[in-house]
Design a protein around this motif. Structure first.
Motif, mmCIF file in Angstrom:
data_model
loop_
_atom_site.group_PDB
_atom_site.id
_atom_site.type_symbol
_atom_site.label_atom_id
_atom_site.label_comp_id
_atom_site.label_asym_id
_atom_site.label_seq_id
_atom_site.Cartn_x
_atom_site.Cartn_y
_atom_site.Cartn_z
ATOM 1 N N GLU A 129 0.936 -1.086 -0.093
ATOM 2 C CA GLU A 129 -0.100 0.071 0.019
ATOM 3 C C GLU A 129 1.103 1.250 -0.015
ATOM 4 O O GLU A 129 1.677 1.480 0.806
ATOM 5 C CB GLU A 129 -0.831 -0.070 1.251
ATOM 6 C CG GLU A 129 -1.897 1.247 1.514
ATOM 7 C CD GLU A 129 -1.555 2.401 1.779
ATOM 8 O OE1 GLU A 129 -1.663 3.680 1.726
ATOM 9 O OE2 GLU A 129 -0.505 2.201 2.793
ATOM 10 N N GLY A 130 0.670 2.020 -1.092
ATOM 11 C CA GLY A 130 1.125 3.274 -0.959
ATOM 12 C C GLY A 130 2.731 3.295 -1.326
ATOM 13 O O GLY A 130 3.338 4.236 -0.937
ATOM 14 N N ALA A 131 3.094 2.367 -1.926
ATOM 15 C CA ALA A 131 4.759 2.199 -2.377
ATOM 16 C C ALA A 131 5.353 3.267 -3.020
ATOM 17 O O ALA A 131 6.171 3.925 -2.449
ATOM 18 C CB ALA A 131 4.885 0.991 -3.080
ATOM 19 N N SER A 132 4.544 3.950 -3.719
ATOM 20 C CA SER A 132 5.035 5.102 -4.772
ATOM 21 C C SER A 132 5.235 6.265 -3.842
ATOM 22 O O SER A 132 6.034 6.931 -3.816
ATOM 23 C CB SER A 132 3.942 5.247 -5.805
ATOM 24 O OG SER A 132 2.788 5.705 -5.674
ATOM 25 N N GLN A 133 4.316 6.572 -2.988
ATOM 26 C CA GLN A 133 4.130 7.647 -1.970
ATOM 27 C C GLN A 133 5.268 7.575 -0.898
ATOM 28 O O GLN A 133 6.074 8.485 -0.721
ATOM 29 C CB GLN A 133 2.927 7.792 -1.290
ATOM 30 C CG GLN A 133 2.681 9.285 -0.402
ATOM 31 C CD GLN A 133 1.605 9.171 0.326
ATOM 32 O OE1 GLN A 133 0.909 8.247 0.332
ATOM 33 N NE2 GLN A 133 1.399 10.182 1.042
ATOM 34 N N ARG A 134 5.523 6.281 -0.804
ATOM 35 C CA ARG A 134 6.802 6.286 0.214
ATOM 36 C C ARG A 134 8.000 6.482 -0.323
ATOM 37 O O ARG A 134 8.811 7.160 0.366
ATOM 38 C CB ARG A 134 6.731 4.713 0.893
ATOM 39 C CG ARG A 134 5.465 4.174 1.320
ATOM 40 C CD ARG A 134 4.986 4.750 2.606
ATOM 41 N NE ARG A 134 3.657 4.744 2.892
ATOM 42 C CZ ARG A 134 2.484 5.493 2.655
ATOM 43 N NH1 ARG A 134 2.615 6.570 2.373
ATOM 44 N NH2 ARG A 134 1.174 5.136 3.096
#
Length: 351
Positions: A129-134
């Motif tokens: 979940e949310g890898a790109s944002q991390r």
């Protein structure tokens, strides 16, 4: 987060060499603030004694401008008392260079984390979940906040080392009951109000980290839907779905801003009160003749420096709240990477 920068041979020069340069620069800046404090005392004493030059105004005006813009201190081989100009010029240059180098340090830290996360994330088959944002946003914000807050902590420690003896000595000039009988009373007062303010802030803002964390989750869901819609509007750009996701964003922000609202009431009240504290303690000494205006200004400046160092976490509470939220998300991301990494990942990375 920390291992990729501080335990990597590739980034050791930046991590430790760059850190040492920043620490030295901060120490020099603190020494300048000590010199500024001494200058305040001389300058305001001169202003208070301006009546002594009524019959010889030219001498008074000369002293006035010498204290502000004279370069005699440099011409005379750094002997005597430096003017404001002599102190301010190198301080401005050093502060500017340090600010630039600090940004480069944060960028290097972000680069180290990014280059560590991307290869590991590529070989993970499960969706995180949310890898790109991390990888893109949280790494950037984490590095920038940590390097900024870390330098503030180092500066605060150095400021305490430099100003505690000054404030301790100035405490001898306190001339009101109770306080004048306590050795180092101004130091103890600064410590007491700082710890008390931090304790109150902890309870007032106890809900903020969790709200920040939840906010980023709904923001990530909304952003992901918009990114998918860029490639396929027919499937992902459904107006009702996007409006529903944004409704969640709006709800969380309103709740977050409400809690920040009453926290700001407390913080602003505390800040305003702390401005007058040194005057409440030292003001009577002016009227008894125990001190001159210059000493009053020195006490006020030294008290603010010491109190500001003691209350660093209080003054950066919202930033620390944001950092705690980011750390929690990156920690979960790292945990998921370790959880889903395959045993042969080392071979894959080599390829």
């Amino acid at each position: 987060m920390f291992h990729s920068f501080f335990k990597s041979k590739e980034w050791a020069l930046w991590a430790y060499g760059g850190g040492a340069i920043l620490i030295i620069s901060l120490w020099v800046q603190v020494q300048f603030t000590v010199a500024f404090n001494a200058w305040y005392g001389r300058f305001y004493d001169l202003l208070q004694n301006a009546k002594d030059y009524y019959e010889k105004p030219a001498e008074g005006v000369t002293l006035f401008y010498d204290n502000i813009i004279s370069i005699d201190y440099v011409i005379n081989g750094f002997e005597g008392e430096p003017s404001f100009f002599v102190l301010a010029t190198p301080y401005i240059i050093l502060a500017t260079v340090t600010a630039w180098f600090t940004r480069m340090y944060g960028l290097s830290w972000r680069e180290a984390m990014t280059f560590n996360f991307i290869p590991r994330w590529r070989i993970v088959e499960e969706e995180i979940e949310g890898a790109s944002q991390r990888i893109q946003e949280d790494c950037n914000r984490f590095a920038r906040i940590v390097e900024s807050l870390g330098l503030q902590i180092i500066r605060a420690v150095m400021t305490l080392i430099a100003f505690l003896p000054i404030l301790w000595d100035l405490s001898e000039k306190v001339d009101i009951p109770v306080f004048r009988d306590i050795e180092g009373s101004l130091v103890w007062l600064a410590l007491l109000v700082s710890l008390g303010g931090m304790a109150i802030s902890w309870f007032v803002g106890i809900k903020l980290p969790g709200l920040e964390y939840n906010n980023q989750r709904v923001e990530a869901a909304f952003r992901k839907q918009l990114v998918l819609a860029e490639d396929n509007k027919a499937i992902y750009a459904n107006q009702e779905s996007l409006f529903e996701l944004f409704t969640g964003v709006r709800f969380n922000y309103r709740r977050l801003y409400w809690h920040y609202g009453y926290f700001d009431v407390w913080l602003n009240s505390y800040d305003q009160f702390m401005i007058i504290v040194p005057y409440l303690i030292m003001g009577p000494s002016l009227f008894t003749g125990a001190i001159l205006l210059g000493v009053m200004v020195q006490v006020s400046n030294a008290f603010q420096k010491v109190h500001g160092s003691f209350s660093l976490f209080l003054q950066n509470w919202t930033t620390i709240t944001e950092l705690r939220s980011i750390y929690r998300r990156l920690h979960e991301f790292e945990h998921n990477l370790q959880r889903y990494e395959k045993p042969q990942s080392g071979a894959s990375l080599a390829v």
